[in-house]
Motif scaffolding. Structure first.
Motif, PDB file in Angstrom:
ATOM      1  N   SER A  49       0.715  -1.625  -0.106  1.00  0.00           N
ATOM      2  CA  SER A  49      -0.048  -0.001   0.435  1.00  0.00           C
ATOM      3  C   SER A  49       0.730   1.591  -0.170  1.00  0.00           C
ATOM      4  N   LEU A  50       0.786   2.216  -0.755  1.00  0.00           N
ATOM      5  CA  LEU A  50       2.058   3.205  -1.442  1.00  0.00           C
ATOM      6  C   LEU A  50       1.646   4.157  -0.176  1.00  0.00           C
ATOM      7  N   THR A  51      -0.388   4.105  -0.059  1.00  0.00           N
ATOM      8  CA  THR A  51      -0.437   5.643   0.484  1.00  0.00           C
ATOM      9  C   THR A  51      -0.443   4.978   2.179  1.00  0.00           C
ATOM     10  N   THR A  52      -0.012   4.117   2.887  1.00  0.00           N
ATOM     11  CA  THR A  52       0.464   3.813   4.327  1.00  0.00           C
ATOM     12  C   THR A  52       1.307   4.490   4.716  1.00  0.00           C
ATOM     13  N   CYS A 123      16.862   1.670  -6.661  1.00  0.00           N
ATOM     14  CA  CYS A 123      16.867   3.346  -6.441  1.00  0.00           C
ATOM     15  C   CYS A 123      16.750   3.938  -7.933  1.00  0.00           C
ATOM     16  N   VAL A 124      15.380   4.604  -8.331  1.00  0.00           N
ATOM     17  CA  VAL A 124      15.657   4.958  -9.726  1.00  0.00           C
ATOM     18  C   VAL A 124      16.634   6.642 -10.154  1.00  0.00           C
ATOM     19  N   ALA A 135       7.722   4.778 -11.530  1.00  0.00           N
ATOM     20  CA  ALA A 135       8.398   3.659 -11.036  1.00  0.00           C
ATOM     21  C   ALA A 135       8.612   3.386  -9.568  1.00  0.00           C
ATOM     22  N   VAL A 136       8.322   4.558  -8.529  1.00  0.00           N
ATOM     23  CA  VAL A 136       7.406   3.981  -7.282  1.00  0.00           C
ATOM     24  C   VAL A 136       6.833   2.334  -6.944  1.00  0.00           C
ATOM     25  N   ASP A 137       5.989   3.493  -7.545  1.00  0.00           N
ATOM     26  CA  ASP A 137       4.644   2.225  -7.588  1.00  0.00           C
ATOM     27  C   ASP A 137       4.999   0.753  -8.117  1.00  0.00           C
ATOM     28  N   LEU A 141      12.317   2.262  -3.950  1.00  0.00           N
ATOM     29  CA  LEU A 141      11.815   2.724  -2.807  1.00  0.00           C
ATOM     30  C   LEU A 141      13.002   4.156  -1.929  1.00  0.00           C
ATOM     31  N   MET A 142      13.108   4.281  -3.634  1.00  0.00           N
ATOM     32  CA  MET A 142      14.193   5.686  -3.122  1.00  0.00           C
ATOM     33  C   MET A 142      14.323   6.070  -4.748  1.00  0.00           C
ATOM     34  N   VAL A 143      13.723   7.596  -4.970  1.00  0.00           N
ATOM     35  CA  VAL A 143      14.492   8.523  -6.032  1.00  0.00           C
ATOM     36  C   VAL A 143      15.658   8.927  -5.897  1.00  0.00           C
ATOM     37  N   GLU A 144      16.357   9.479  -7.140  1.00  0.00           N
ATOM     38  CA  GLU A 144      17.767  10.350  -7.287  1.00  0.00           C
ATOM     39  C   GLU A 144      17.526  11.187  -8.663  1.00  0.00           C
ATOM     40  N   ILE A 145      17.545  12.507  -8.647  1.00  0.00           N
ATOM     41  CA  ILE A 145      18.090  13.388  -8.941  1.00  0.00           C
ATOM     42  C   ILE A 145      19.512  13.520  -9.059  1.00  0.00           C
ATOM     43  N   GLY A 146      20.152  12.825 -10.388  1.00  0.00           N
ATOM     44  CA  GLY A 146      20.983  12.769 -10.861  1.00  0.00           C
ATOM     45  C   GLY A 146      22.084  11.681 -11.216  1.00  0.00           C
ATOM     46  N   ASN A 147      22.795  12.026 -12.014  1.00  0.00           N
ATOM     47  CA  ASN A 147      23.217  10.690 -12.148  1.00  0.00           C
ATOM     48  C   ASN A 147      23.699  11.817 -13.787  1.00  0.00           C
TER      49      ASN A 147
END
Length: 313
Positions: A49-52, A123-124, A135-137, A141-147
Protein backbone atom coordinates in the motif's frame (compact mmCIF):
# COMPACT_ATOMS: atom_id res chain seq x y z
CA UNK A 1 12.56 25.18 -17.99
CA UNK A 2 10.62 22.20 -16.67
CA UNK A 3 9.11 21.34 -20.01
CA UNK A 4 12.54 21.40 -21.62
CA UNK A 5 13.90 18.92 -19.11
CA UNK A 6 10.88 16.67 -19.49
CA UNK A 7 11.38 16.55 -23.24
CA UNK A 8 15.07 15.75 -22.82
CA UNK A 9 14.47 12.66 -20.73
CA UNK A 10 10.88 11.64 -21.40
CA UNK A 11 10.65 8.03 -20.17
CA UNK A 12 8.52 6.92 -23.12
CA UNK A 13 10.88 8.47 -25.62
CA UNK A 14 14.01 7.15 -23.90
CA UNK A 15 12.71 3.59 -23.57
CA UNK A 16 11.76 3.46 -27.25
CA UNK A 17 14.96 4.93 -28.62
CA UNK A 18 17.50 3.50 -26.20
CA UNK A 19 16.10 0.07 -25.30
CA UNK A 20 18.17 -2.62 -26.93
CA UNK A 21 16.58 -5.79 -28.33
CA UNK A 22 16.02 -8.69 -25.97
CA UNK A 23 18.70 -11.37 -26.22
CA UNK A 24 17.40 -14.91 -25.75
CA UNK A 25 20.66 -16.07 -24.22
CA UNK A 26 20.22 -14.10 -21.00
CA UNK A 27 18.76 -16.51 -18.39
CA UNK A 28 18.23 -13.72 -15.85
CA UNK A 29 15.98 -11.82 -18.23
CA UNK A 30 14.31 -15.01 -19.50
CA UNK A 31 13.19 -15.87 -15.97
CA UNK A 32 11.76 -12.38 -15.54
CA UNK A 33 9.84 -12.48 -18.84
CA UNK A 34 8.46 -15.95 -18.11
CA UNK A 35 7.10 -14.78 -14.76
CA UNK A 36 6.02 -11.28 -15.81
CA UNK A 37 2.51 -12.44 -16.72
CA UNK A 38 1.99 -13.64 -13.15
CA UNK A 39 1.47 -11.43 -10.09
CA UNK A 40 4.85 -10.50 -8.62
CA UNK A 41 5.01 -11.70 -5.02
CA UNK A 42 8.16 -9.65 -4.43
CA UNK A 43 6.60 -6.47 -5.72
CA UNK A 44 3.43 -7.01 -3.69
CA UNK A 45 5.43 -7.80 -0.58
CA UNK A 46 7.65 -4.76 -1.06
CA UNK A 47 4.84 -2.26 -1.43
CA UNK A 48 1.36 -3.53 -0.52
CA UNK A 49 0.00 0.00 0.00
CA UNK A 50 1.79 3.05 -1.30
CA UNK A 51 -0.35 5.43 0.76
CA UNK A 52 0.34 3.80 4.13
CA UNK A 53 2.43 6.27 6.13
CA UNK A 54 3.78 3.59 8.45
CA UNK A 55 5.02 1.59 5.47
CA UNK A 56 6.67 4.64 3.91
CA UNK A 57 8.42 5.39 7.19
CA UNK A 58 9.62 1.79 7.42
CA UNK A 59 10.83 1.94 3.82
CA UNK A 60 12.85 5.07 4.50
CA UNK A 61 14.44 3.57 7.61
CA UNK A 62 15.47 0.45 5.68
CA UNK A 63 16.86 2.50 2.79
CA UNK A 64 18.88 4.82 5.03
CA UNK A 65 20.12 2.17 7.47
CA UNK A 66 23.48 1.54 5.77
CA UNK A 67 24.00 5.26 5.15
CA UNK A 68 23.64 5.89 8.88
CA UNK A 69 26.16 3.10 9.49
CA UNK A 70 28.46 4.57 6.80
CA UNK A 71 28.57 1.26 4.92
CA UNK A 72 26.33 2.01 1.91
CA UNK A 73 27.41 0.59 -1.44
CA UNK A 74 25.15 1.51 -4.36
CA UNK A 75 25.74 -0.12 -7.74
CA UNK A 76 24.61 2.09 -10.65
CA UNK A 77 23.50 0.70 -14.01
CA UNK A 78 23.13 4.14 -15.63
CA UNK A 79 20.44 6.82 -15.95
CA UNK A 80 20.05 6.25 -19.70
CA UNK A 81 20.72 2.51 -19.66
CA UNK A 82 17.50 0.80 -20.76
CA UNK A 83 19.20 -2.43 -21.88
CA UNK A 84 17.32 -5.08 -19.88
CA UNK A 85 20.09 -7.64 -20.29
CA UNK A 86 22.72 -5.31 -18.87
CA UNK A 87 20.47 -4.02 -16.08
CA UNK A 88 19.61 -7.59 -15.07
CA UNK A 89 23.33 -8.43 -14.89
CA UNK A 90 24.15 -5.31 -12.87
CA UNK A 91 21.30 -5.93 -10.41
CA UNK A 92 22.34 -9.57 -9.99
CA UNK A 93 25.95 -8.54 -9.44
CA UNK A 94 24.88 -6.01 -6.81
CA UNK A 95 22.78 -8.63 -5.05
CA UNK A 96 25.31 -11.47 -5.17
CA UNK A 97 28.37 -9.28 -4.65
CA UNK A 98 27.32 -7.75 -1.34
CA UNK A 99 26.07 -4.27 -2.30
CA UNK A 100 23.45 -2.54 -0.17
CA UNK A 101 21.54 -0.65 -2.91
CA UNK A 102 21.07 -0.71 -6.66
CA UNK A 103 20.41 2.32 -8.88
CA UNK A 104 18.72 1.94 -12.29
CA UNK A 105 17.07 4.08 -14.96
CA UNK A 106 13.63 5.43 -14.08
CA UNK A 107 11.44 2.95 -15.92
CA UNK A 108 8.64 0.90 -14.27
CA UNK A 109 9.43 -2.24 -16.28
CA UNK A 110 13.09 -2.07 -15.25
CA UNK A 111 12.00 -1.65 -11.63
CA UNK A 112 9.80 -4.75 -11.86
CA UNK A 113 12.75 -6.62 -13.34
CA UNK A 114 15.04 -5.41 -10.54
CA UNK A 115 12.70 -6.31 -7.66
CA UNK A 116 12.25 -9.77 -9.19
CA UNK A 117 16.02 -10.29 -8.96
CA UNK A 118 16.92 -8.72 -5.61
CA UNK A 119 15.57 -7.67 -2.23
CA UNK A 120 18.00 -4.73 -2.10
CA UNK A 121 16.41 -1.26 -2.08
CA UNK A 122 16.00 -0.11 -5.68
CA UNK A 123 16.76 3.51 -6.52
CA UNK A 124 15.70 5.12 -9.80
CA UNK A 125 17.55 8.06 -11.35
CA UNK A 126 16.07 10.78 -13.52
CA UNK A 127 15.94 14.54 -14.04
CA UNK A 128 12.20 14.40 -14.69
CA UNK A 129 10.27 14.41 -11.38
CA UNK A 130 7.04 13.44 -13.13
CA UNK A 131 8.54 10.07 -14.07
CA UNK A 132 9.24 8.99 -10.48
CA UNK A 133 5.70 8.06 -9.37
CA UNK A 134 5.26 5.17 -11.78
CA UNK A 135 8.66 3.76 -10.77
CA UNK A 136 7.77 4.02 -7.07
CA UNK A 137 4.45 2.29 -7.74
CA UNK A 138 6.44 -0.50 -9.41
CA UNK A 139 8.57 -1.00 -6.28
CA UNK A 140 11.36 1.60 -6.19
CA UNK A 141 12.10 2.73 -2.62
CA UNK A 142 14.41 5.64 -3.43
CA UNK A 143 14.61 8.31 -6.13
CA UNK A 144 17.67 10.17 -7.34
CA UNK A 145 17.87 13.50 -9.14
CA UNK A 146 21.19 13.14 -10.83
CA UNK A 147 23.69 10.81 -12.40
CA UNK A 148 24.27 13.60 -14.91
CA UNK A 149 27.33 12.04 -16.56
CA UNK A 150 25.45 10.96 -19.68
CA UNK A 151 24.15 14.50 -20.18
CA UNK A 152 27.57 16.12 -20.11
CA UNK A 153 28.44 14.27 -23.30
CA UNK A 154 25.50 16.09 -24.91
CA UNK A 155 26.71 19.46 -23.62
CA UNK A 156 23.87 19.59 -21.09
CA UNK A 157 24.62 21.05 -17.64
CA UNK A 158 22.37 21.78 -14.66
CA UNK A 159 22.34 25.05 -12.70
CA UNK A 160 21.78 25.26 -8.91
CA UNK A 161 18.38 26.92 -9.41
CA UNK A 162 17.35 24.20 -11.81
CA UNK A 163 18.34 21.45 -9.38
CA UNK A 164 16.55 23.18 -6.52
CA UNK A 165 13.39 23.45 -8.61
CA UNK A 166 13.60 19.79 -9.57
CA UNK A 167 14.04 18.92 -5.90
CA UNK A 168 11.03 20.98 -4.81
CA UNK A 169 8.86 19.39 -7.49
CA UNK A 170 9.97 15.89 -6.49
CA UNK A 171 9.25 16.60 -2.82
CA UNK A 172 5.81 17.89 -3.79
CA UNK A 173 5.00 14.73 -5.73
CA UNK A 174 6.63 12.20 -3.38
CA UNK A 175 7.05 13.88 0.03
CA UNK A 176 7.75 10.66 1.96
CA UNK A 177 10.00 8.75 -0.44
CA UNK A 178 13.76 8.74 0.18
CA UNK A 179 15.32 11.40 -2.05
CA UNK A 180 18.95 11.67 -3.14
CA UNK A 181 20.22 14.60 -5.18
CA UNK A 182 23.52 14.84 -7.03
CA UNK A 183 25.49 18.06 -6.75
CA UNK A 184 27.11 18.66 -10.16
CA UNK A 185 30.88 18.83 -10.41
CA UNK A 186 30.50 21.64 -12.98
CA UNK A 187 30.09 24.01 -10.01
CA UNK A 188 33.06 25.30 -8.06
CA UNK A 189 33.67 23.49 -4.77
CA UNK A 190 32.30 26.39 -2.65
CA UNK A 191 29.19 26.50 -4.84
CA UNK A 192 28.77 22.74 -4.48
CA UNK A 193 28.81 23.14 -0.71
CA UNK A 194 26.31 26.00 -0.87
CA UNK A 195 23.93 23.99 -3.05
CA UNK A 196 24.22 20.99 -0.72
CA UNK A 197 23.24 23.18 2.23
CA UNK A 198 20.20 24.47 0.34
CA UNK A 199 19.20 20.93 -0.62
CA UNK A 200 19.41 19.86 3.01
CA UNK A 201 17.03 22.70 3.88
CA UNK A 202 14.60 21.39 1.26
CA UNK A 203 14.42 18.03 3.04
CA UNK A 204 16.73 15.97 0.82
CA UNK A 205 17.83 12.74 2.51
CA UNK A 206 21.15 12.10 0.73
CA UNK A 207 23.63 14.24 -1.20
CA UNK A 208 25.58 12.53 -3.97
CA UNK A 209 28.86 13.86 -5.33
CA UNK A 210 30.42 13.33 -8.75
CA UNK A 211 33.44 14.29 -10.82
CA UNK A 212 34.80 11.25 -12.62
CA UNK A 213 33.86 12.57 -16.06
CA UNK A 214 35.88 15.76 -15.62
CA UNK A 215 39.02 13.94 -14.49
CA UNK A 216 41.69 12.95 -17.00
CA UNK A 217 44.32 10.90 -15.15
CA UNK A 218 47.88 11.33 -16.35
CA UNK A 219 49.02 8.08 -14.76
CA UNK A 220 47.98 4.45 -15.18
CA UNK A 221 47.28 1.84 -12.53
CA UNK A 222 46.61 2.78 -8.93
CA UNK A 223 47.86 6.36 -9.37
CA UNK A 224 45.43 6.83 -12.24
CA UNK A 225 42.50 5.48 -10.22
CA UNK A 226 43.29 7.92 -7.41
CA UNK A 227 43.61 10.82 -9.85
CA UNK A 228 40.26 9.97 -11.43
CA UNK A 229 38.47 9.98 -8.07
CA UNK A 230 40.06 13.20 -6.79
CA UNK A 231 37.21 15.61 -7.75
CA UNK A 232 34.45 13.52 -6.18
CA UNK A 233 36.58 12.78 -3.09
CA UNK A 234 37.22 16.49 -2.62
CA UNK A 235 33.50 17.23 -2.94
CA UNK A 236 32.62 14.49 -0.44
CA UNK A 237 35.15 15.85 2.05
CA UNK A 238 33.88 19.42 1.79
CA UNK A 239 30.14 18.71 1.64
CA UNK A 240 30.15 16.13 4.45
CA UNK A 241 31.51 18.79 6.79
CA UNK A 242 28.83 21.30 5.82
CA UNK A 243 25.67 19.18 6.08
CA UNK A 244 24.26 16.70 8.58
CA UNK A 245 22.62 14.38 6.07
CA UNK A 246 24.58 11.46 4.54
CA UNK A 247 26.86 12.09 1.58
CA UNK A 248 27.40 9.47 -1.10
CA UNK A 249 30.62 9.66 -3.08
CA UNK A 250 30.11 8.55 -6.69
CA UNK A 251 31.55 8.82 -10.21
CA UNK A 252 35.06 7.53 -10.80
CA UNK A 253 35.04 5.36 -7.67
CA UNK A 254 36.86 2.00 -7.71
CA UNK A 255 38.02 -0.67 -5.29
CA UNK A 256 41.11 1.48 -4.67
CA UNK A 257 39.29 4.72 -3.86
CA UNK A 258 36.09 3.46 -2.20
CA UNK A 259 37.72 3.26 1.28
CA UNK A 260 39.21 6.74 0.73
CA UNK A 261 35.69 8.10 0.22
CA UNK A 262 34.58 6.82 3.63
CA UNK A 263 37.71 8.27 5.23
CA UNK A 264 36.98 11.60 3.54
CA UNK A 265 33.58 11.73 5.23
CA UNK A 266 31.20 9.91 2.88
CA UNK A 267 28.51 7.63 4.28
CA UNK A 268 28.70 5.39 1.25
CA UNK A 269 29.88 5.08 -2.33
CA UNK A 270 28.16 4.78 -5.68
CA UNK A 271 29.90 2.70 -8.35
CA UNK A 272 28.81 2.66 -11.98
CA UNK A 273 31.17 2.18 -14.91
CA UNK A 274 33.59 -0.01 -12.93
CA UNK A 275 30.74 -2.57 -12.90
CA UNK A 276 28.31 -1.89 -15.74
CA UNK A 277 31.02 -1.73 -18.41
CA UNK A 278 32.08 -5.32 -17.74
CA UNK A 279 30.76 -7.87 -20.20
CA UNK A 280 30.37 -10.85 -17.90
CA UNK A 281 28.05 -11.11 -14.88
CA UNK A 282 30.60 -13.28 -13.04
CA UNK A 283 33.22 -10.55 -13.46
CA UNK A 284 30.66 -7.99 -12.26
CA UNK A 285 29.93 -10.00 -9.12
CA UNK A 286 33.65 -10.37 -8.40
CA UNK A 287 34.22 -6.61 -8.75
CA UNK A 288 31.26 -5.73 -6.52
CA UNK A 289 32.51 -8.21 -3.93
CA UNK A 290 35.98 -6.67 -4.01
CA UNK A 291 34.56 -3.20 -3.38
CA UNK A 292 32.24 -4.49 -0.65
CA UNK A 293 35.18 -6.20 1.05
CA UNK A 294 37.26 -3.02 0.83
CA UNK A 295 34.48 -1.23 2.73
CA UNK A 296 33.90 -4.13 5.13
CA UNK A 297 30.29 -4.08 3.94
CA UNK A 298 30.01 -7.87 3.77
CA UNK A 299 31.26 -8.43 7.34
CA UNK A 300 29.05 -5.61 8.66
CA UNK A 301 25.98 -7.11 6.97
CA UNK A 302 26.79 -10.55 8.39
CA UNK A 303 27.11 -9.02 11.87
CA UNK A 304 23.77 -7.24 11.50
CA UNK A 305 22.09 -10.48 10.38
CA UNK A 306 23.53 -12.31 13.38
CA UNK A 307 22.24 -9.60 15.73
CA UNK A 308 18.78 -9.77 14.17
CA UNK A 309 18.72 -13.55 14.50
CA UNK A 310 19.75 -13.28 18.16
CA UNK A 311 16.93 -10.84 18.84
CA UNK A 312 14.43 -13.21 17.26
CA UNK A 313 15.67 -16.02 19.52
Amino acid sequence: MHSTISMAVSPSCSSQTLLKPYHNHNPLLSNFLLSSSKPSSISLKTRPSLTTKALLSSDKDSVLKEFRQRTALKIISGLLNFDKDNVASVVTAADKGGATHVDIACDPELVKLAVSLTSLPVCVSSVNPASFSAAVDAGALMVEIGNYDSFYEMGRVFSPDEILNLTKETKRILPSVTLSVTVPHTLSLPDQVKLAELLEQEGVDIIQTEGGKCSNPSKSGVLGLIEKATPTLAAAYSISRAVKIPVMCASGISVVTAPMAITAGAAGVGVGSAINKLNDVVAMIAEVRSIADSLNVSSTNRQNLSEEESLKL
